[in-house]
Write an enzyme that holds these catalytic residues in place. Sequence first.
Site, short mmCIF file in Angstrom:
data_model
loop_
_atom_site.label_atom_id
_atom_site.label_comp_id
_atom_site.label_asym_id
_atom_site.label_seq_id
_atom_site.Cartn_x
_atom_site.Cartn_y
_atom_site.Cartn_z
N GLU A 57 65.87 49.39 30.86
CA GLU A 57 65.58 48.99 29.49
C GLU A 57 64.07 48.84 29.36
O GLU A 57 63.48 47.96 29.97
CB GLU A 57 66.31 47.68 29.19
CG GLU A 57 66.17 47.18 27.78
CD GLU A 57 66.87 45.84 27.59
OE1 GLU A 57 66.34 45.01 26.83
OE2 GLU A 57 67.92 45.61 28.23
N ASP A 68 61.50 37.51 22.07
CA ASP A 68 60.99 37.45 23.43
C ASP A 68 60.54 36.05 23.82
O ASP A 68 59.90 35.35 23.05
CB ASP A 68 59.81 38.40 23.61
CG ASP A 68 60.19 39.85 23.39
OD1 ASP A 68 61.40 40.15 23.48
OD2 ASP A 68 59.30 40.68 23.13
#
Length: 275
Positions: A57, A68
């Site tokens: 990924e 994030d």
Amino acid sequence: MSADVSVGTGRVEAAIQKAEAAGRSAFVGYLPVGFPDLETSIQAAIALAENGVDIIELGPPYSDPVMDGAVIQEATTAALANGFKMKDLFTAVRAISAATDVPVLVMTYWNPVFQYGVDRYADDLLAAGGAGLITPDITPEVAGEWIAASERTGLDRVFLAAPTSTDARLDLVVAASTGFVYTVSTMGITGERAELDRAARTLVGRLREHGAKRACVGIGISTAEQIAGVSEYADGAIVGTALVRALRDGGIPALAEVTRTLATGTSSARPVHEN
């Protein structure tokens, strides 16, 4: 958005099937492109493939990474400061795909794809050898252009399901996703957690009830033991922060070691799929 979107056996599904045939779950490993620099990030992704990761990924840095956690934000901020450009993503995918058969999914926020041009992005990703996109901030009902482009190119499209998703939302996500459904283990941003939210197991069960063929669990997974736990009920585990930290603190040798250790967790009890 109809519920009869065709689902073929793409490279991501094939990778999960290969792991299953070997008696284990799939290991999905995330790294940002361009950290600490472009060439090192390419070699780091190849190291993932060489040390037990089944699906890579790859995350292009983005200026507003709402999903994030701190470690990944730090890395992507550094990559942007070092001059990351979108062309670097396709350079990286091309180099990684030339070096390994492990499929490369791009984990990207939607705005960069939209600004680049959806069809152009799909074509360039396909030409570089990429397998598809994970799109955390766009939902199937507004992703018609991407769904059409992925149907045309054969790229996989991975949408997210969360513990708070309604049954109607799960129907949409299952119908639109190929490869697997990204199953969010807990609400919040990425990062390591001492104990995975029990909601992940419940959510995977709900996804199965709604017809999901493959479900991989991400967010908060950082140990082989956690991967083993996830492997009891899901098709794969997604790890990011632990890998990015290893690369940051010890370079590719440390990354390789951590990857090998994490991969030992995939050989746990496997979920039984009913035909």
